[in-house]
Design a protein around this motif. Structure first.
Motif, mmCIF file in Angstrom:
data_model
loop_
_atom_site.group_PDB
_atom_site.id
_atom_site.type_symbol
_atom_site.label_atom_id
_atom_site.label_comp_id
_atom_site.label_asym_id
_atom_site.label_seq_id
_atom_site.Cartn_x
_atom_site.Cartn_y
_atom_site.Cartn_z
ATOM 1 N N GLU A 3 0.955 -1.095 -0.082
ATOM 2 C CA GLU A 3 -0.049 -0.081 0.145
ATOM 3 C C GLU A 3 1.039 1.230 0.122
ATOM 4 O O GLU A 3 1.873 1.476 0.693
ATOM 5 N N MET A 5 0.366 5.473 0.393
ATOM 6 C CA MET A 5 -0.729 6.424 0.689
ATOM 7 C C MET A 5 -0.135 7.873 0.226
ATOM 8 O O MET A 5 0.745 8.291 0.960
ATOM 9 N N GLU A 6 -0.503 8.459 -0.471
ATOM 10 C CA GLU A 6 -0.217 9.882 -1.082
ATOM 11 C C GLU A 6 -1.009 10.787 -0.449
ATOM 12 O O GLU A 6 -2.090 10.433 -0.060
ATOM 13 N N SER A 7 -0.511 11.941 -0.099
ATOM 14 C CA SER A 7 -1.359 13.146 0.399
ATOM 15 C C SER A 7 -0.193 14.475 -0.015
ATOM 16 O O SER A 7 0.844 14.339 -0.344
ATOM 17 N N CYS A 22 4.507 10.158 0.371
ATOM 18 C CA CYS A 22 4.075 8.798 0.268
ATOM 19 C C CYS A 22 4.390 7.935 1.379
ATOM 20 O O CYS A 22 5.659 7.675 1.346
ATOM 21 N N GLN A 23 3.643 7.378 1.969
ATOM 22 C CA GLN A 23 3.792 6.668 3.180
ATOM 23 C C GLN A 23 3.510 5.153 2.821
ATOM 24 O O GLN A 23 2.457 4.973 2.227
ATOM 25 N N THR A 24 4.631 4.241 3.020
ATOM 26 C CA THR A 24 4.192 2.825 3.096
ATOM 27 C C THR A 24 4.768 2.145 4.266
ATOM 28 O O THR A 24 4.956 2.834 5.369
ATOM 29 N N THR A 64 8.591 7.092 4.729
ATOM 30 C CA THR A 64 7.804 8.030 3.773
ATOM 31 C C THR A 64 8.626 8.540 2.906
ATOM 32 O O THR A 64 9.767 9.044 3.203
ATOM 33 N N GLY A 96 0.152 4.007 -6.000
ATOM 34 C CA GLY A 96 -0.609 4.927 -5.087
ATOM 35 C C GLY A 96 -1.930 5.187 -6.019
ATOM 36 O O GLY A 96 -2.033 5.145 -7.002
ATOM 37 N N GLN A 97 -3.022 5.992 -5.154
ATOM 38 C CA GLN A 97 -4.045 6.232 -5.717
ATOM 39 C C GLN A 97 -4.013 7.686 -6.456
ATOM 40 O O GLN A 97 -4.713 8.042 -7.357
ATOM 41 N N THR A 99 -2.267 11.781 -6.026
ATOM 42 C CA THR A 99 -2.854 13.120 -5.387
ATOM 43 C C THR A 99 -2.776 14.328 -6.679
ATOM 44 O O THR A 99 -1.850 14.397 -7.402
#
Length: 105
Positions: A3, A5-7, A22-24, A64, A96-97, A99
């Motif tokens: 996974e 996770m971008e933000s 980007c955290q994994t 990250t 990731g999805q 951002t």
């Protein structure tokens, strides 16, 4: 399961800055080659290289990867994706999805 996770995306005026994260998990962060890509409207996804405006950094303790975007221009608009190339450990490439970054002039 990998996974990412971008933000950190958003809307800014030209000349502004954003810091994308980007955290994994620690295994992915340690085993895989992580990178940032951008997909501008109507264009193919392309890797984001470090320049005088774009800088990579990382925090290993948080697993990250960061991308600091500064001096933003309208042409920097697009969806920014984090990827993890895990081929060296027998896995694939994960995304990731994304951002959204929107720069208005």
């Amino acid at each position: 399961q990998v996974e990412l996770m971008e933000s950190g995306g958003g809307s800014v005026q030209a000349g502004g800055s954003l810091k994308l994260s980007c955290q994994t998990n620690e295994n992915v962060f340690g085993w895989c080659r992580m990178n940032w890509y951008r997909q501008a409207p109507g264009k193919q996804r392309e890797s984001v290289a470090e320049t005088d405006r774009f800088a990579y950094s990382k925090d290993t303790s948080k697993s990250t990867l960061y991308l600091l975007l500064s001096g933003l221009k309208a042409e920097d608009t697009g969806v920014y994706y984090c990827s993890a190339d895990c081929s060296r450990v027998g896995l694939g490439t994960y995304w990731g999805q994304g951002t959204q970054v929107t720069v208005s002039s």
